[in-house]
Design a protein around this motif. Sequence first.
Motif, PDB file in Angstrom:
ATOM      1  N   PHE A 165       0.803  -1.221   0.000  1.00 42.11           N
ATOM      2  CA  PHE A 165       0.000   0.000   0.000  1.00 42.11           C
ATOM      3  C   PHE A 165       0.834   1.269   0.000  1.00 42.11           C
ATOM      4  O   PHE A 165       0.525   2.226  -0.705  1.00 42.11           O
ATOM      5  CB  PHE A 165      -0.909   0.016   1.234  1.00 42.11           C
ATOM      6  N   GLY A 212      -1.881  -3.305  -5.189  1.00 46.17           N
ATOM      7  CA  GLY A 212      -2.263  -3.021  -3.806  1.00 46.17           C
ATOM      8  C   GLY A 212      -2.833  -1.631  -3.657  1.00 46.17           C
ATOM      9  O   GLY A 212      -3.889  -1.430  -3.037  1.00 46.17           O
ATOM     10  N   THR A 213      -2.144  -0.654  -4.243  1.00 51.02           N
ATOM     11  CA  THR A 213      -2.609   0.732  -4.183  1.00 51.02           C
ATOM     12  C   THR A 213      -3.937   0.900  -4.904  1.00 51.02           C
ATOM     13  O   THR A 213      -4.882   1.512  -4.385  1.00 51.02           O
ATOM     14  CB  THR A 213      -1.566   1.675  -4.805  1.00 51.02           C
ATOM     15  N   HIS A 250      -6.144  -1.336  -5.513  1.00 49.32           N
ATOM     16  CA  HIS A 250      -7.201  -2.086  -4.827  1.00 49.32           C
ATOM     17  C   HIS A 250      -7.796  -1.249  -3.683  1.00 49.32           C
ATOM     18  O   HIS A 250      -9.011  -1.107  -3.564  1.00 49.32           O
ATOM     19  CB  HIS A 250      -6.640  -3.405  -4.293  1.00 49.32           C
ATOM     20  N   TYR A 251      -6.927  -0.662  -2.844  1.00 48.14           N
ATOM     21  CA  TYR A 251      -7.496   0.080  -1.720  1.00 48.14           C
ATOM     22  C   TYR A 251      -8.188   1.360  -2.185  1.00 48.14           C
ATOM     23  O   TYR A 251      -9.175   1.795  -1.572  1.00 48.14           O
ATOM     24  CB  TYR A 251      -6.456   0.341  -0.634  1.00 48.14           C
ATOM     25  N   GLU A 298     -11.596   0.278  -3.145  1.00 48.68           N
ATOM     26  CA  GLU A 298     -12.418   0.036  -1.957  1.00 48.68           C
ATOM     27  C   GLU A 298     -12.810   1.353  -1.291  1.00 48.68           C
ATOM     28  O   GLU A 298     -13.942   1.514  -0.816  1.00 48.68           O
ATOM     29  CB  GLU A 298     -11.672  -0.856  -0.961  1.00 48.68           C
ATOM     30  N   TYR A 299     -11.884   2.309  -1.256  1.00 54.17           N
ATOM     31  CA  TYR A 299     -12.183   3.631  -0.692  1.00 54.17           C
ATOM     32  C   TYR A 299     -13.343   4.273  -1.453  1.00 54.17           C
ATOM     33  O   TYR A 299     -14.297   4.789  -0.861  1.00 54.17           O
ATOM     34  CB  TYR A 299     -10.943   4.518  -0.760  1.00 54.17           C
ATOM     35  N   LEU A 344      -6.149   5.631   2.354  1.00 54.11           N
ATOM     36  CA  LEU A 344      -5.914   4.272   2.842  1.00 54.11           C
ATOM     37  C   LEU A 344      -6.281   4.177   4.317  1.00 54.11           C
ATOM     38  O   LEU A 344      -6.889   3.201   4.765  1.00 54.11           O
ATOM     39  CB  LEU A 344      -4.449   3.880   2.627  1.00 54.11           C
ATOM     40  N   THR A 348      -9.939   3.920   4.563  1.00 59.67           N
ATOM     41  CA  THR A 348     -10.393   2.625   4.064  1.00 59.67           C
ATOM     42  C   THR A 348     -10.230   1.547   5.124  1.00 59.67           C
ATOM     43  O   THR A 348     -11.138   0.726   5.354  1.00 59.67           O
ATOM     44  CB  THR A 348      -9.610   2.238   2.796  1.00 59.67           C
ATOM     45  N   ILE A 349      -9.083   1.533   5.787  1.00 60.68           N
ATOM     46  CA  ILE A 349      -8.856   0.537   6.835  1.00 60.68           C
ATOM     47  C   ILE A 349      -9.815   0.770   7.998  1.00 60.68           C
ATOM     48  O   ILE A 349     -10.394  -0.181   8.556  1.00 60.68           O
ATOM     49  CB  ILE A 349      -7.388   0.584   7.317  1.00 60.68           C
ATOM     50  N   SER A 358     -13.248  -0.401   7.094  1.00 63.25           N
ATOM     51  CA  SER A 358     -13.262  -1.862   7.012  1.00 63.25           C
ATOM     52  C   SER A 358     -13.332  -2.488   8.405  1.00 63.25           C
ATOM     53  O   SER A 358     -14.052  -3.468   8.623  1.00 63.25           O
ATOM     54  CB  SER A 358     -12.009  -2.367   6.281  1.00 63.25           C
TER      55      SER A 358
END
Length: 444
Positions: free
Chosen positions: A92, A106-107, A109-110, A113-114, A342, A345-346, A349
């Motif tokens: 990330f 990875g970047t 993907h998040y 999701e964000y 990020l 997003t975490i 989640s």
Amino acid sequence: MYKYFPHTEADLKEMLATVGVDSLDALYDDIPDHLRFRGDYELPEAMSEMEVRQVFEQLGTQNRQLTCFAGAGVYDHYTPAVIPDLLRRSEFLTSYTPYQAEISQGTLHYIFEYQSMMTALTGMDISNASMYDGTTATAEAMLMAVAAGKKQRRILMSDTVDEKTQTVVRQYAHFQQLDVETIPAKDGVTSRENLEAQLDEDGVAGVIVQQPNRYGIIENYEGFADACHSKKALFIMNSVAFDLALLKTPGEWGADIAVGDGQSLGIPMQFGGPYVGYMCCTEKLIRKMPGRIVGMTHDMPQADSGREPQRCFVLTLQAREQHIRRQKATSNICSNQSLMALFVTIYLSLMGKQGLREAAQLSYDAAHYLCEQLVATGHFQLAYDQPFFNEFCVRYDGDVDALQQRWLNAGFFGGIKVADDVIMLAVTEKRTKEEIDQLVQLVQ
């Protein structure tokens, strides 16, 4: 001797010759002599790593950890302990804009999701990733409205929008030769009558409001979107991201653009930043949106590989003008590496829909409990008889400065003074009943 300096003596001579000067000092000839410092810098002697750590630890002991009952756009919400460690994951953490999808999954993907989470939170069609903070996101929304409205150059902004946001919007507007006009407040909320009167005049590109507003009030924006759209103006709503877990979303209010700050989604207050601005909009405005949008697709394995297609993520849309034809760009949001996106997003989640709602409900309940206890002392009354979420303004019958100093001496950051006799207080899920009771007892 200076192994970290990239330029050799030959390099320096060549560069100086190119610009037509004999020495580095000559580059500063235009600076008056009386403004130039010619003494020795008071720099400490070199220290070991352990000594440097000790110096900063000693500096850290000078900080006072206060219990925060202040808000005004920055809120003391809970941060799950795992977030800092996940942020550092190599999949990330990068400062590079993810143009090359094959090495940036990875970047990408998040970011995907964000975007998905922010559209769910705001009730809008599209989200970008991301903006610098809530104030600049609001200013960028203004530029979007002007770009979509073409000849319209007027922006109407409610006086119930946070004062800091108003300042930034007006600063952006000044250099774009835009007219920003104020919709006055009545009883702490936006004047519907004045809005409609100003909309009757031609040239309005967008209308900016805030929810909850600068006084913590939950405004009723029923019919605002229709009034804007009837005059071909866009309806822009700035909201505290955390509060949307319980409040009616911008999408439900009929907003065209939803903006605000994501700091409330677990980002520590940390002396004012870095934070993250969010921006969401309707699908028809997607090509006017600054920044970038990540999409999901599937790869195409070789026919003889025996492998099923796997999902992958790519940059679906980005404003090329920001990189190539910069004079036509509507924004400078292009290389933000989205670290704080990020973070959000975490956080979302980990909290999940139910956890976010529960935290928001705790904040709401605690704020109303504090308000009731303050009013019960006989020294306070609500400044506005309006519904509020987790932030409210109260009028105090004594010396506000003396009260806040008393709270400060006891270890409480007791709100923000917004008028000679008015304090604005904010409560989050981190504040306990014991802390609230202690704050109230200090009023007696």
